[in-house]
Design a protein around this motif. Structure first.
Motif, PDB file in Angstrom:
ATOM      1  N   GLU A   1       0.838  -1.188   0.000  1.00 22.10           N
ATOM      2  CA  GLU A   1       0.000   0.000   0.000  1.00 22.10           C
ATOM      3  C   GLU A   1       0.881   1.249   0.000  1.00 22.10           C
ATOM      4  OE1 GLU A   1      -3.350   0.195  -0.056  1.00 22.10           O
ATOM      5  OE2 GLU A   1      -3.480  -1.982  -0.231  1.00 22.10           O
ATOM      6  N   GLU A   2       0.437   2.282  -0.659  1.00 21.06           N
ATOM      7  CA  GLU A   2       1.170   3.545  -0.674  1.00 21.06           C
ATOM      8  C   GLU A   2       1.312   4.097   0.743  1.00 21.06           C
ATOM      9  OE1 GLU A   2       0.698   8.049  -2.441  1.00 21.06           O
ATOM     10  OE2 GLU A   2      -0.469   6.440  -3.342  1.00 21.06           O
ATOM     11  N   THR A   3       0.293   3.916   1.573  1.00 19.68           N
ATOM     12  CA  THR A   3       0.364   4.408   2.952  1.00 19.68           C
ATOM     13  C   THR A   3       1.463   3.696   3.744  1.00 19.68           C
ATOM     14  OG1 THR A   3      -1.369   2.863   3.599  1.00 19.68           O
ATOM     15  CG2 THR A   3      -2.044   5.119   3.060  1.00 19.68           C
ATOM     16  N   TRP A   4       1.726   2.425   3.428  1.00 23.01           N
ATOM     17  CA  TRP A   4       2.812   1.706   4.100  1.00 23.01           C
ATOM     18  C   TRP A   4       4.149   2.363   3.779  1.00 23.01           C
ATOM     19  CZ3 TRP A   4       7.302  -0.788   2.906  1.00 23.01           C
ATOM     20  CH2 TRP A   4       7.859  -1.583   3.910  1.00 23.01           C
ATOM     21  N   LEU A   5       4.362   2.721   2.514  1.00 21.46           N
ATOM     22  CA  LEU A   5       5.599   3.412   2.133  1.00 21.46           C
ATOM     23  C   LEU A   5       5.732   4.734   2.877  1.00 21.46           C
ATOM     24  CD1 LEU A   5       5.922   2.991  -1.741  1.00 21.46           C
ATOM     25  CD2 LEU A   5       7.369   2.003   0.022  1.00 21.46           C
ATOM     26  N   ARG A   6       4.662   5.489   2.927  1.00 18.02           N
ATOM     27  CA  ARG A   6       4.696   6.788   3.597  1.00 18.02           C
ATOM     28  C   ARG A   6       4.961   6.646   5.093  1.00 18.02           C
ATOM     29  NH1 ARG A   6       3.097  11.004   0.360  1.00 18.02           N
ATOM     30  NH2 ARG A   6       2.063  10.426  -1.568  1.00 18.02           N
ATOM     31  N   ARG A   7       4.363   5.641   5.740  1.00 16.03           N
ATOM     32  CA  ARG A   7       4.570   5.432   7.175  1.00 16.03           C
ATOM     33  C   ARG A   7       6.007   5.031   7.499  1.00 16.03           C
ATOM     34  NH1 ARG A   7       0.017   2.119   7.193  1.00 16.03           N
ATOM     35  NH2 ARG A   7       1.389   0.362   7.579  1.00 16.03           N
ATOM     36  N   HIS A   8       6.650   4.266   6.622  1.00 19.67           N
ATOM     37  CA  HIS A   8       7.977   3.730   6.894  1.00 19.67           C
ATOM     38  C   HIS A   8       9.098   4.475   6.166  1.00 19.67           C
ATOM     39  CE1 HIS A   8       5.308   0.386   7.994  1.00 19.67           C
ATOM     40  NE2 HIS A   8       6.223   0.142   8.910  1.00 19.67           N
ATOM     41  N   ILE A   9       8.823   5.643   5.629  1.00 22.67           N
ATOM     42  CA  ILE A   9       9.790   6.327   4.770  1.00 22.67           C
ATOM     43  C   ILE A   9      11.108   6.611   5.481  1.00 22.67           C
ATOM     44  CG2 ILE A   9       8.970   8.681   5.218  1.00 22.67           C
ATOM     45  CD1 ILE A   9      10.217   7.222   1.872  1.00 22.67           C
ATOM     46  N   LYS A  10      11.088   6.846   6.786  1.00 22.71           N
ATOM     47  CA  LYS A  10      12.332   7.141   7.512  1.00 22.71           C
ATOM     48  C   LYS A  10      13.276   5.950   7.546  1.00 22.71           C
ATOM     49  CE  LYS A  10      10.639  10.884  10.325  1.00 22.71           C
ATOM     50  NZ  LYS A  10      10.515  11.463  11.655  1.00 22.71           N
ATOM     51  N   LYS A  11      12.732   4.731   7.420  1.00 28.31           N
ATOM     52  CA  LYS A  11      13.557   3.521   7.438  1.00 28.31           C
ATOM     53  C   LYS A  11      13.929   3.039   6.043  1.00 28.31           C
ATOM     54  CE  LYS A  11      10.361   1.638  10.158  1.00 28.31           C
ATOM     55  NZ  LYS A  11       9.614   0.536  10.762  1.00 28.31           N
ATOM     56  N   LEU A  12      13.360   3.640   5.017  1.00 24.39           N
ATOM     57  CA  LEU A  12      13.537   3.142   3.654  1.00 24.39           C
ATOM     58  C   LEU A  12      14.523   3.996   2.866  1.00 24.39           C
ATOM     59  CD1 LEU A  12       9.781   2.552   2.765  1.00 24.39           C
ATOM     60  CD2 LEU A  12      11.423   0.904   3.650  1.00 24.39           C
ATOM     61  N   PRO A  13      15.312   3.368   1.994  1.00 23.86           N
ATOM     62  CA  PRO A  13      16.178   4.144   1.107  1.00 23.86           C
ATOM     63  C   PRO A  13      15.337   4.885   0.069  1.00 23.86           C
ATOM     64  CG  PRO A  13      16.370   1.800   0.621  1.00 23.86           C
ATOM     65  CD  PRO A  13      15.475   1.933   1.813  1.00 23.86           C
ATOM     66  N   HIS A  14      15.646   6.149  -0.142  1.00 20.79           N
ATOM     67  CA  HIS A  14      14.906   6.971  -1.098  1.00 20.79           C
ATOM     68  C   HIS A  14      15.709   8.227  -1.400  1.00 20.79           C
ATOM     69  CE1 HIS A  14      13.844   8.655   2.819  1.00 20.79           C
ATOM     70  NE2 HIS A  14      13.596   9.800   2.191  1.00 20.79           N
ATOM     71  N   SER A  15      15.245   8.990  -2.378  1.00 20.28           N
ATOM     72  CA  SER A  15      15.841  10.288  -2.704  1.00 20.28           C
ATOM     73  C   SER A  15      14.774  11.342  -2.486  1.00 20.28           C
ATOM     74  CB  SER A  15      16.284  10.334  -4.164  1.00 20.28           C
ATOM     75  OG  SER A  15      17.298   9.383  -4.391  1.00 20.28           O
ATOM     76  N   LYS A  16      15.223  12.498  -2.030  1.00 18.36           N
ATOM     77  CA  LYS A  16      14.265  13.575  -1.784  1.00 18.36           C
ATOM     78  C   LYS A  16      14.859  14.875  -2.297  1.00 18.36           C
ATOM     79  CE  LYS A  16      11.294  15.340   1.822  1.00 18.36           C
ATOM     80  NZ  LYS A  16      10.919  15.273   3.220  1.00 18.36           N
ATOM     81  N   LYS A  17      14.119  15.520  -3.161  1.00 20.58           N
ATOM     82  CA  LYS A  17      14.513  16.823  -3.689  1.00 20.58           C
ATOM     83  C   LYS A  17      13.360  17.767  -3.374  1.00 20.58           C
ATOM     84  CE  LYS A  17      17.232  14.742  -7.309  1.00 20.58           C
ATOM     85  NZ  LYS A  17      17.005  13.353  -6.951  1.00 20.58           N
ATOM     86  N   GLY A  18      13.576  18.622  -2.378  1.00 16.14           N
ATOM     87  CA  GLY A  18      12.480  19.450  -1.903  1.00 16.14           C
ATOM     88  C   GLY A  18      11.474  18.558  -1.201  1.00 16.14           C
ATOM     89  N   ARG A  19      10.246  18.600  -1.650  1.00 17.15           N
ATOM     90  CA  ARG A  19       9.207  17.735  -1.088  1.00 17.15           C
ATOM     91  C   ARG A  19       8.956  16.485  -1.924  1.00 17.15           C
ATOM     92  NH1 ARG A  19       4.399  21.663   1.098  1.00 17.15           N
ATOM     93  NH2 ARG A  19       5.707  22.920   2.465  1.00 17.15           N
ATOM     94  N   VAL A  20       9.647  16.378  -3.041  1.00 15.27           N
ATOM     95  CA  VAL A  20       9.414  15.263  -3.962  1.00 15.27           C
ATOM     96  C   VAL A  20      10.270  14.059  -3.555  1.00 15.27           C
ATOM     97  CG1 VAL A  20       9.542  14.505  -6.356  1.00 15.27           C
ATOM     98  CG2 VAL A  20       8.898  16.854  -5.824  1.00 15.27           C
ATOM     99  N   VAL A  21       9.606  12.976  -3.215  1.00 15.25           N
ATOM    100  CA  VAL A  21      10.281  11.733  -2.836  1.00 15.25           C
ATOM    101  C   VAL A  21      10.235  10.781  -4.024  1.00 15.25           C
ATOM    102  CG1 VAL A  21      10.198   9.728  -1.304  1.00 15.25           C
ATOM    103  CG2 VAL A  21       9.694  12.005  -0.416  1.00 15.25           C
ATOM    104  N   THR A  22      11.389  10.211  -4.372  1.00 15.46           N
ATOM    105  CA  THR A  22      11.440   9.227  -5.449  1.00 15.46           C
ATOM    106  C   THR A  22      12.258   8.028  -5.007  1.00 15.46           C
ATOM    107  OG1 THR A  22      13.385  10.279  -6.435  1.00 15.46           O
ATOM    108  CG2 THR A  22      11.222  10.943  -7.294  1.00 15.46           C
ATOM    109  N   PHE A  23      12.038   6.918  -5.696  1.00 17.00           N
ATOM    110  CA  PHE A  23      12.740   5.672  -5.421  1.00 17.00           C
ATOM    111  C   PHE A  23      13.385   5.190  -6.713  1.00 17.00           C
ATOM    112  CE2 PHE A  23       9.136   6.006  -2.605  1.00 17.00           C
ATOM    113  CZ  PHE A  23       9.637   5.650  -1.369  1.00 17.00           C
TER     114      PHE A  23
END
Length: 87
Positions: free
Chosen positions: A17-39
């Protein structure tokens, strides 16, 4: 340049679920440019390996080379009973 996935695209690719990604984002590898989060593909592979579970027993467990010995929980002992004190 490698593919970048947004929350909905990454959730679909990981089959969560997209909400699962959002809830766990601090533990997940990702890139963030401004407010835009990408994987990236590597990020999604890392997420999959972080949360991958292989059962040790049961029908989905990989074949074991060890012999069938004692039960894995045989060393556990029950807790002593509680005494009920009444005044």
């Amino acid at each position: 340049m490698s593919s970048r996935y947004t929350y909905p695209e990454a959730a679909a690719k990981l089959r969560v679920e997209e909400t699962w990604l959002r809830r766990h984002i601090k533990k997940l590898p990702h890139s963030k440019k401004g407010r835009v989060v990408t994987f990236s593909e590597a990020d999604l592979d890392a997420v999959d390996s972080l949360f991958h579970y292989t059962p040790a027993t049961g029908p989905l467990a990989p074949p074991s080379t060890a012999s069938a010995g004692a039960h894995p929980l045989a060393h556990l002992k029950p807790l002593p009973g509680r005494s009920l004190r009444r005044a």
